[in-house]
Structure formats: C-alpha cells, structure tokens
Design a protein around this motif. Structure first.
Motif, PDB file in Angstrom:
ATOM      1  N   LEU A 130       0.715  -1.159   0.075  1.00 36.51           N
ATOM      2  CA  LEU A 130      -0.030  -0.078  -0.216  1.00 36.51           C
ATOM      3  C   LEU A 130       0.862   1.172   0.088  1.00 36.51           C
ATOM      4  CD1 LEU A 130      -2.862   0.977   0.032  1.00 36.51           C
ATOM      5  CD2 LEU A 130      -2.823   0.833   2.455  1.00 36.51           C
ATOM      6  N   THR A 131       1.786   1.279   1.012  1.00 35.60           N
ATOM      7  CA  THR A 131       2.725   2.656   0.807  1.00 35.60           C
ATOM      8  C   THR A 131       3.458   2.793  -0.376  1.00 35.60           C
ATOM      9  OG1 THR A 131       4.380   1.587   2.097  1.00 35.60           O
ATOM     10  CG2 THR A 131       2.665   2.624   3.336  1.00 35.60           C
ATOM     11  N   GLU A 132       3.759   1.909  -1.106  1.00 29.08           N
ATOM     12  CA  GLU A 132       4.377   2.232  -2.184  1.00 29.08           C
ATOM     13  C   GLU A 132       3.727   2.111  -3.473  1.00 29.08           C
ATOM     14  OE1 GLU A 132       7.749  -0.769  -2.089  1.00 29.08           O
ATOM     15  OE2 GLU A 132       8.710   0.296  -0.382  1.00 29.08           O
ATOM     16  N   ALA A 133       2.441   1.867  -3.544  1.00 31.85           N
ATOM     17  CA  ALA A 133       1.681   1.834  -4.792  1.00 31.85           C
ATOM     18  C   ALA A 133       1.636   2.998  -5.476  1.00 31.85           C
ATOM     19  CB  ALA A 133       0.352   1.180  -4.265  1.00 31.85           C
ATOM     20  N   ASN A 134       1.566   2.951  -6.939  1.00 30.92           N
ATOM     21  CA  ASN A 134       1.395   3.949  -7.460  1.00 30.92           C
ATOM     22  C   ASN A 134      -0.153   4.558  -7.829  1.00 30.92           C
ATOM     23  OD1 ASN A 134       4.135   4.671  -8.271  1.00 30.92           O
ATOM     24  ND2 ASN A 134       4.338   3.279  -9.585  1.00 30.92           N
ATOM     25  N   ILE A 135      -0.905   3.402  -7.612  1.00 31.18           N
ATOM     26  CA  ILE A 135      -2.201   3.652  -7.817  1.00 31.18           C
ATOM     27  C   ILE A 135      -2.949   3.095  -6.721  1.00 31.18           C
ATOM     28  CG2 ILE A 135      -4.285   3.455  -9.236  1.00 31.18           C
ATOM     29  CD1 ILE A 135      -2.668   3.199 -11.640  1.00 31.18           C
ATOM     30  N   ILE A 136      -3.800   3.698  -5.950  1.00 35.08           N
ATOM     31  CA  ILE A 136      -4.991   3.366  -5.026  1.00 35.08           C
ATOM     32  C   ILE A 136      -6.168   3.347  -5.168  1.00 35.08           C
ATOM     33  CG2 ILE A 136      -5.090   3.578  -2.171  1.00 35.08           C
ATOM     34  CD1 ILE A 136      -2.075   4.294  -2.068  1.00 35.08           C
ATOM     35  N   ILE A 137      -6.892   2.472  -4.793  1.00 35.31           N
ATOM     36  CA  ILE A 137      -8.423   2.681  -5.092  1.00 35.31           C
ATOM     37  C   ILE A 137      -9.032   2.383  -3.599  1.00 35.31           C
ATOM     38  CG2 ILE A 137     -10.456   1.693  -6.119  1.00 35.31           C
ATOM     39  CD1 ILE A 137      -8.265   2.685  -7.992  1.00 35.31           C
ATOM     40  N   ALA A 138      -9.595   3.340  -3.025  1.00 35.50           N
ATOM     41  CA  ALA A 138      -9.846   3.537  -1.691  1.00 35.50           C
ATOM     42  C   ALA A 138     -11.276   3.409  -1.421  1.00 35.50           C
ATOM     43  CB  ALA A 138      -9.186   4.502  -0.829  1.00 35.50           C
ATOM     44  N   GLY A 139     -11.805   2.673  -0.535  1.00 37.77           N
ATOM     45  CA  GLY A 139     -13.412   2.833  -0.159  1.00 37.77           C
ATOM     46  C   GLY A 139     -13.621   3.198   1.188  1.00 37.77           C
ATOM     47  N   GLY A 140     -14.895   3.766   1.380  1.00 38.00           N
ATOM     48  CA  GLY A 140     -15.270   4.245   2.611  1.00 38.00           C
ATOM     49  C   GLY A 140     -16.790   3.904   2.853  1.00 38.00           C
ATOM     50  N   ARG A 141     -17.245   4.648   3.918  1.00 37.35           N
ATOM     51  CA  ARG A 141     -18.667   4.445   4.288  1.00 37.35           C
ATOM     52  C   ARG A 141     -19.598   4.246   3.136  1.00 37.35           C
ATOM     53  NH1 ARG A 141     -20.762   6.460   9.166  1.00 37.35           N
ATOM     54  NH2 ARG A 141     -19.282   7.952   9.330  1.00 37.35           N
ATOM     55  N   GLY A 142     -19.439   4.842   2.126  1.00 37.32           N
ATOM     56  CA  GLY A 142     -20.170   4.720   1.062  1.00 37.32           C
ATOM     57  C   GLY A 142     -20.530   3.422   0.102  1.00 37.32           C
TER      58      GLY A 142
END
Length: 337
Positions: free
Chosen positions: A211-223
């Motif tokens: 995660l800390t070295e990823a160039n692309i991050i897809i993040a999810g939350g309450r939605g």
C-alpha cells in the motif's frame, strides 16, 4: 536540534530489503541522494543489512550509490531492532556522513529515532521533500497539523537522521559509476545479542503492490455500505495494477482489516493516482493521502468534503461508476503506471 557536532561527509542511505529484494522506496532515496550529492560535490553511501545479500550491491550502485557497505551475517537475516541499530550506529560512526536517510516504512520509523537518540542528533520524520541547502547541506519539507501546513527543517548538527515518505521521488537508474566500491562490513558478535527474537515472518499472499509504495490506490469508505463491496474495488485495482485501501470508518466497521487503513491513525501514502470511492473526506483521512499527485473522488453527495481536494470529481452512485470504469479500462487495455 541538540547533539555533538562532528566532522562528516556525504549522504548515507539505509537500503531496506525484503526476501532478497530492495524495496522501491530505498531506490527512490538513492536516486534523489545522488542528485543532491552531485550538487554538493559529495558521495552517496548505501548500507545493506541481511544475509546472502551481497548481490544487491550492484543494484544499489545502479540507482546512485558511489559506495556500498554490506553487512552480511546470519544474525541479520531477519530484521530485529537491536542488532540492526547496533550495526548501523557503528557504521555511521565510522563513515561520518552528513545525513542518514531511511524510508518512512515500518522499519524506517522504528530505526530512525533509535539511531538519532544513540548518536545524539536530531531527526526529521515523514518528510515529503528533500533538497540541497548551502548553509545546512540538506533541507527537509514535512507536513504538520494533519497535513494542514508544511514546514521546512534543517540542522547543523551532524549527521541528521530523516525518514522520507515512499513515492516522494522517482527511482531512476543511471549509468553505474566506474569508481563505485563495495565494502564488506564485519559484524561483531555482540550484534547477535537479542532482546527480541523473530520466530517467523508471514507475508501477505496478495499480488497487489504494498500500500505505501503503490502508484495507484483505490480506496473505499462508508459509501460502500458493507464488506462485500470491497471485492468491486479489488477488481478495479487489479485492472489498473493498483492497491486497495480504506477509510477508518470501513475499518472500524470490520469491513476490512486495519492494514488497509489510510489516514491519521492508519498508513500515509503518496501515490500517483488516488481514487476515493464513497469517502466523505474527513480531515483524518486527508492527512494520510493528501500528498497524492492526483485525486479522483466518486461520491453521490456533491457537498462531500473530498471534492474540495480532488483534482477530478464524479458525482454519482459508486456502485454504477466503479463497474463502468473497470469495464471501460479493460477494453482499452489501460497501461499500468
């Protein structure tokens, strides 16, 4: 910063390795250190600790090291704070660098303050900028107040110890220097004295980038409304070669494990692209991803705070938008960053 002023030279980079592979953040530090050393007329020294890791010296030289110190010993096979601190302190005292740089990883965050304390020098933590300064040699930029402000810090006490956030710089290979040298450092027996013993290291089975070295991050939350919908984000991430992350709300609800959490009480990330899906944009979350180069927000609430810091925003249902994006990117054979 308090400490004893000692004569020193060059930049030292602690090259973190795992399973015989140098971590990307260390290659980034070597590249930037090489640029600064060139401006200052200094040299870059890489330090690698472990067992059977002499073969990593060539890669360190390729990314900017003028000198590589290899401490290869059975007691250093697995990272343990005691032996690593003792060996690094001894090497630093011997080499007398002007600065010691570590990645702002779990290992770097543990090592840096211990080294600074034992050397009697200052430390700059979680830096997002590093540049040459004629009066103090190095100047560091770091976020404060949960990312609401930036400060520039420097020190005339040598060596200054600093941790640098992953993805802050690009790892650029160069033509190896003819004069680069490799030195084997003898590890004394006292380094084997252990207060903590690592019995086993269990690696996650995911093929996605850390995660800390990823160039692309897809993040999810309450939605996302539930744990089952994180599989949708996983498909999206796999399509673009990215990693999956989550807000604290999703973690506290038990939808995903804490290792996925980005924010003030989670991990700090600096990807090239951060896509926030169903995340409102609480200040605690922004503190962990505010240094992303490009932020895309997907939320059905046009007033969501995340849109204030987003470079691009999509007002819509995350359950419609994400599958649509995934499908379209698969058709266009999206090139991974």
């Amino acid at each position: 910063m308090k400490g004893v002023l000692i004569l020193s030279k060059g930049i030292m980079v602690f090259v973190e390795q795992s399973q015989g592979n140098i971590r990307k953040t260390s290659l980034e530090l070597l590249s930037q250190a090489s640029v600064i050393a060139g401006q200052a007329g200094e040299a870059v020294t890489a330090v690698i600790l472990g067992q059977n890791i002499e073969n990593l010296a060539d890669e360190a030289i390729q990314y900017g090291a003028d000198k590589v110190i290899v401490a290869d010993a059975p007691q250093l096979e697995k990272y343990t704070i005691g032996p690593y601190t003792r060996v690094l302190k001894s090497i630093i005292r011997q080499e007398e660098p002007q600065a010691v740089l570590l990645g702002n990883t779990a290992t770097g965050r543990e090592l840096a303050p211990r080294l600074a304390q034992r050397l009697g020098v200052g430390q700059a933590s979680d830096c997002t900028g590093l540049e040459y300064a004629a009066d103090t040699f190095l100047r560091f930029k770091r976020p404060v107040y949960a990312g609401k402000a930036l400060v520039y810090v420097s020190s005339k006490v040598r060596p200054v110890v600093a941790t640098i956030r992953p993805n802050t710089f690009q790892a650029v290979a160069r033509v190896p220097q003819q004069q680069a040298v490799v030195v084997k450092y003898p590890v004394e027996s006292e380094a084997a004295e252990l207060s903590v013993i690592i019995r086993e290291v269990v690696l996650a089975g995911s093929k996605r980038p850390e995660l800390t070295e990823a160039n692309i991050i897809i993040a999810g939350g309450r939605g996302l409304k539930g744990p089952e919908h994180f599989a949708m984000l996983g498909e999206f991430a796999d399509t673009v070669g990215g990693a999956v992350a989550a807000s604290r709300v999703a973690v506290d609800a038990g939808w995903v494990e804490h290792e996925y959490q980005v924010g003030q009480t989670g991990k700090t990330v600096s990807p090239t692209l951060y896509i926030a899906c169903g995340i409102s944009g609480a200040i605690q979350h922004l503190a962990g991803m505010g240094s992303a180069r490009c932020v895309v927000a997907i939320n059905n609430d046009p007033e969501a705070n995340i849109f204030k810091i987003a470079d691009y925003g999509i007002v819509g249902d995350v359950f419609e938008v994400v599958p649509m994006l995934t499908q379209q990117l698969r058709k266009t054979a999206y090139p991974q960053v």
